[in-house]
Structures are given as structure tokens and as C-alpha cells.
Motif scaffolding. Structure first.
Motif, PDB file in Angstrom:
ATOM      1  N   ASN A 163       0.871  -1.245   0.140  1.00 26.28           N
ATOM      2  CA  ASN A 163      -0.049   0.092  -0.025  1.00 26.28           C
ATOM      3  C   ASN A 163       0.989   1.364  -0.072  1.00 26.28           C
ATOM      4  OD1 ASN A 163      -2.345  -1.479   0.082  1.00 26.28           O
ATOM      5  ND2 ASN A 163      -2.330  -1.578   2.408  1.00 26.28           N
ATOM      6  N   ASP A 250      -9.392  -4.410   9.015  1.00 26.93           N
ATOM      7  CA  ASP A 250      -9.903  -3.863   7.571  1.00 26.93           C
ATOM      8  C   ASP A 250     -11.424  -3.011   7.755  1.00 26.93           C
ATOM      9  OD1 ASP A 250      -7.946  -5.249   6.066  1.00 26.93           O
ATOM     10  OD2 ASP A 250      -8.951  -7.049   6.344  1.00 26.93           O
ATOM     11  N   ASN A 262      -5.331  -2.559   8.016  1.00 27.81           N
ATOM     12  CA  ASN A 262      -5.913  -2.626   6.970  1.00 27.81           C
ATOM     13  C   ASN A 262      -5.239  -3.073   5.706  1.00 27.81           C
ATOM     14  OD1 ASN A 262      -8.268  -1.194   7.962  1.00 27.81           O
ATOM     15  ND2 ASN A 262      -7.638   0.729   7.087  1.00 27.81           N
ATOM     16  N   SER A 264      -6.468  -3.440   2.346  1.00 23.35           N
ATOM     17  CA  SER A 264      -6.379  -2.482   1.324  1.00 23.35           C
ATOM     18  C   SER A 264      -7.760  -1.583   1.515  1.00 23.35           C
ATOM     19  CB  SER A 264      -6.821  -3.269  -0.181  1.00 23.35           C
ATOM     20  OG  SER A 264      -8.123  -4.082   0.252  1.00 23.35           O
ATOM     21  N   ARG A 265      -7.688  -0.349   0.649  1.00 22.31           N
ATOM     22  CA  ARG A 265      -8.765   0.564   0.708  1.00 22.31           C
ATOM     23  C   ARG A 265      -9.973  -0.332   0.334  1.00 22.31           C
ATOM     24  NH1 ARG A 265      -9.905   5.836   0.209  1.00 22.31           N
ATOM     25  NH2 ARG A 265     -11.573   6.485  -1.001  1.00 22.31           N
ATOM     26  N   GLU A 266      -9.936  -1.094  -0.739  1.00 23.12           N
ATOM     27  CA  GLU A 266     -11.094  -1.744  -1.356  1.00 23.12           C
ATOM     28  C   GLU A 266     -11.958  -2.508  -0.373  1.00 23.12           C
ATOM     29  OE1 GLU A 266      -8.325  -1.422  -2.757  1.00 23.12           O
ATOM     30  OE2 GLU A 266      -8.845   0.062  -4.120  1.00 23.12           O
ATOM     31  N   ARG A 267     -10.823  -3.446   0.489  1.00 25.08           N
ATOM     32  CA  ARG A 267     -11.641  -4.216   1.569  1.00 25.08           C
ATOM     33  C   ARG A 267     -12.316  -3.333   2.763  1.00 25.08           C
ATOM     34  NH1 ARG A 267      -8.115  -9.041   3.682  1.00 25.08           N
ATOM     35  NH2 ARG A 267      -8.099  -9.569   1.348  1.00 25.08           N
ATOM     36  N   LEU A 269     -13.408  -0.327   2.271  1.00 25.78           N
ATOM     37  CA  LEU A 269     -14.737   0.418   1.875  1.00 25.78           C
ATOM     38  C   LEU A 269     -15.857  -0.895   1.736  1.00 25.78           C
ATOM     39  CD1 LEU A 269     -13.333   2.558  -1.118  1.00 25.78           C
ATOM     40  CD2 LEU A 269     -14.539   3.340   1.439  1.00 25.78           C
ATOM     41  N   ARG A 270     -15.470  -2.061   1.579  1.00 24.96           N
ATOM     42  CA  ARG A 270     -16.422  -3.143   1.143  1.00 24.96           C
ATOM     43  C   ARG A 270     -17.017  -3.286   2.586  1.00 24.96           C
ATOM     44  NH1 ARG A 270     -13.675  -6.117  -1.313  1.00 24.96           N
ATOM     45  NH2 ARG A 270     -13.070  -7.673   0.129  1.00 24.96           N
ATOM     46  N   SER A 273     -19.280  -0.258   3.925  1.00 26.49           N
ATOM     47  CA  SER A 273     -20.281   0.077   3.000  1.00 26.49           C
ATOM     48  C   SER A 273     -21.721  -0.212   3.399  1.00 26.49           C
ATOM     49  CB  SER A 273     -20.033  -0.534   1.567  1.00 26.49           C
ATOM     50  OG  SER A 273     -20.283  -1.823   1.406  1.00 26.49           O
TER      51      SER A 273
END
Length: 289
Positions: A163, A250, A262, A264-267, A269-270, A273
């Protein structure tokens, strides 16, 4: 029992309403991050919890809810670094966090709150001179509001390398330069400097290298002697005593690029959300760690 809230996510910053609800219910169910089928129920009854530990980059959302913690002994780590939004995208401005730190210190007492200046990393913007200047400025602003400053140097875990590939670890000669200067400055401002999992290399310069969350520190926070179970496995160089953490990896919305919690950012946000909360913009969709 010792309850920790901040080794996996930042509960005060993003999940303060969730925490208050769990305190009212008197328990929390925590899934083992390495064995999802294993779930532990932690009692949050004040008669059972000896100390509750907090690690946060932004205590402000919880400041209006501190009545919920009046029956608990607490100990706080508040991280304030010099980095901008290029490294800490969603952390409030440093002066804002300093104000929140001082307000929190007035509530709990300077002996129950520590300032974390970590991790220390190097890049084209943040060299040794910048760190010394910013550390001095922050130490002056926090003088009288804490007795302890904790530092650590960046570890390049796989998550960090992925990251934040341009970050550089700190070579030994620079660690010594920074450690000496920071130990001296901290002492001038009434603080003990405690390196976190950095061995004893700064001990000759006056740093307290015994750990930042040791049995002794927990007992001081509890105001009494505690009975500890067998020491749990820790990463190399760490002298701290692990406690039961009620957070989840995460889920931290700060999105700091050096974060080990964390993937990843994607994880992140998922994970966040699907959650909503009526308690303000910063906490919207962030109420279940």
C-alpha cells in the motif's frame, strides 16, 4: 479483565455509538480474525473489566459520550504524527487532534493518556530534520497534558509494502539521531519517551525501553494489582501485554497508507459500506467494527 479497543481499528473515531451500545448491552461478540468460525464473548460489565484501553487518531467523536465510560478505568493512546493527507487521508488536522487530546486529558487526567508519534518513516517530504521540528512543536503543545510519548519506526510488513511502496524505513544512525533528540525534548516537556518494539538501542540516551503497554502500565491504570494469565506470543521486540481486542481488521476509515490493520482500501470500503449510523457525517456507514 483488560479490554483493548484499538489494535485492529479506531473505535473512538468511527464506532463510538456502537461502543456505547455495546456498553449498555454489557457484552460484545468478537470473531477471531484468523479463525472466523471462532467467536469469543467478552463481558463489558464494569465489575469485570479492570481497564479499558483505547488507541485512536481522533478521540473527538467519543468526547461527547464520556459519561458511558464513567464506571470504567481507562488508558488512552492518541496518535499525532506530522503527516498530511497524502499519507493519512482521513485523519483530522493536527491542531484539531491536539485540541481533542487536551480536552480528553482534562477529562481523564494526564497520567491516563499517552501521545504516540508513530510510525516514523522517511520519504522526500519527511526527513530527520522535519521530524525533529514537528515533534518539538507537538511536544510544546502537549506539555502538561501527558507524561508519556511513545515512538516507533516503520516496519515494512507485506501490507505496508503493497500500500505504500515509496516509504522508506529508518536506518540505525537516523534512529539514534531522532531518538536522542526526541528523548531530550520529551524530558524538557515533562514526558518519558518510550520506544515501541524497538529493542534497547535508545536506552543509553534516556529512553524507557521496557514497553508501552506493559503489565505495570495496566496496573497503574487500574489503580490496583492485577492477576495476569501466561504471557501471549508477541512480535519480536515487543514487551507489551496483549489484551482482549474487540475491534475488527479492515474497518478503519482513516486509510493511513502505513497501516498494518487494513489490507487494502477496497476491502475497508466493502466492509463499512453496509453499515449506517445517524450520528454524524464522519461516522455514517461506520458503526460496526
Amino acid at each position: 479483565m483488560i479490554i483493548q479497543t484499538g489494535q485492529r481499528t479506531d473505535i473512538p473515531a468511527f464506532y463510538s455509538e456502537w461502543l456505547v451500545n455495546r456498553l449498555k448491552e454489557g457484552f460484545d461478540m468478537v470473531r477471531n480474525p484468523f479463525d472466523p468460525g471462532s467467536v469469543t464473548k467478552y463481558s463489558l460489565d464494569p465489575s469485570v473489566v479492570d481497564v479499558m484501553g483505547f488507541c485512536t487518531k481522533d478521540p473527538s467523536p467519543l468526547l461527547q459520550k464520556m459519561d458511558a465510560l464513567r464506571s470504567y478505568k481507562t488508558y488512552w493512546h492518541v496518535t499525532i504524527t506530522p503527516y498530511g493527507r497524502d499519507i493519512e487521508p482521513n485523519v483530522p488536522g493536527k491542531d484539531e487532534v491536539i485540541r481533542s487530546f487536551r480536552t480528553l486529558s482534562d477529562m481523564v487526567g494526564p497520567e491516563r493518556i499517552a501521545w504516540r508519534y508513530d510510525p516514523i518513516l522517511l520519504n522526500d517530504t519527511y526527513d530527520a530534520g522535519t521530524h525533529i521540528r514537528e515533534f518539538t512543536r507537538m511536544a510544546e503543545a502537549l506539555e502538561g497534558y501527558t507524561r508519556v510519548c511513545i515512538i516507533s519506526f516503520l516496519d515494512m510488513y507485506d501490507k505496508v509494502r503493497e500500500n505504500f511502496p515509496e516509504a522508506r524505513t529508518v536506518p540505525r544512525e537516523v534512529r539514534i539521531e531522532l531518538g536522542k533528540a526526541m528523548t531530550e525534548t520529551a524530558g524538557e516537556k515533562g514526558m518519558i519517551l518510550r520506544p515501541c518494539a524497538e529493542g534497547n538501542e535508545l536506552a543509553p540516551y534516556g529512553a524507557d525501553c521496557r514497553g508501552c503497554m506493559t503489565k505495570e502500565i495496566w496496573q497503574q491504570a487500574a489503580g490496583t494489582k492485577l492477576r495476569f494469565p501466561a504471557r501471549k506470543n508477541m512480535r519480536e521486540g515487543c514487551h507489551c501485554f496483549l489484551s482482549g481486542d474487540i475491534g475488527q481488521y479492515d474497518t478503519c476509515g482513516h486509510m493511513c497508507r502505513y497501516c498494518y490493520a487494513n489490507a487494502s482500501r477496497e476491502r475497508v470500503l466493502r466492509n463499512i459500506s453496509g453499515f449506517t449510523a445517524p450520528c454524524g457525517t464522519r461516522q455514517a456507514k461506520r458503526q460496526d467494527p
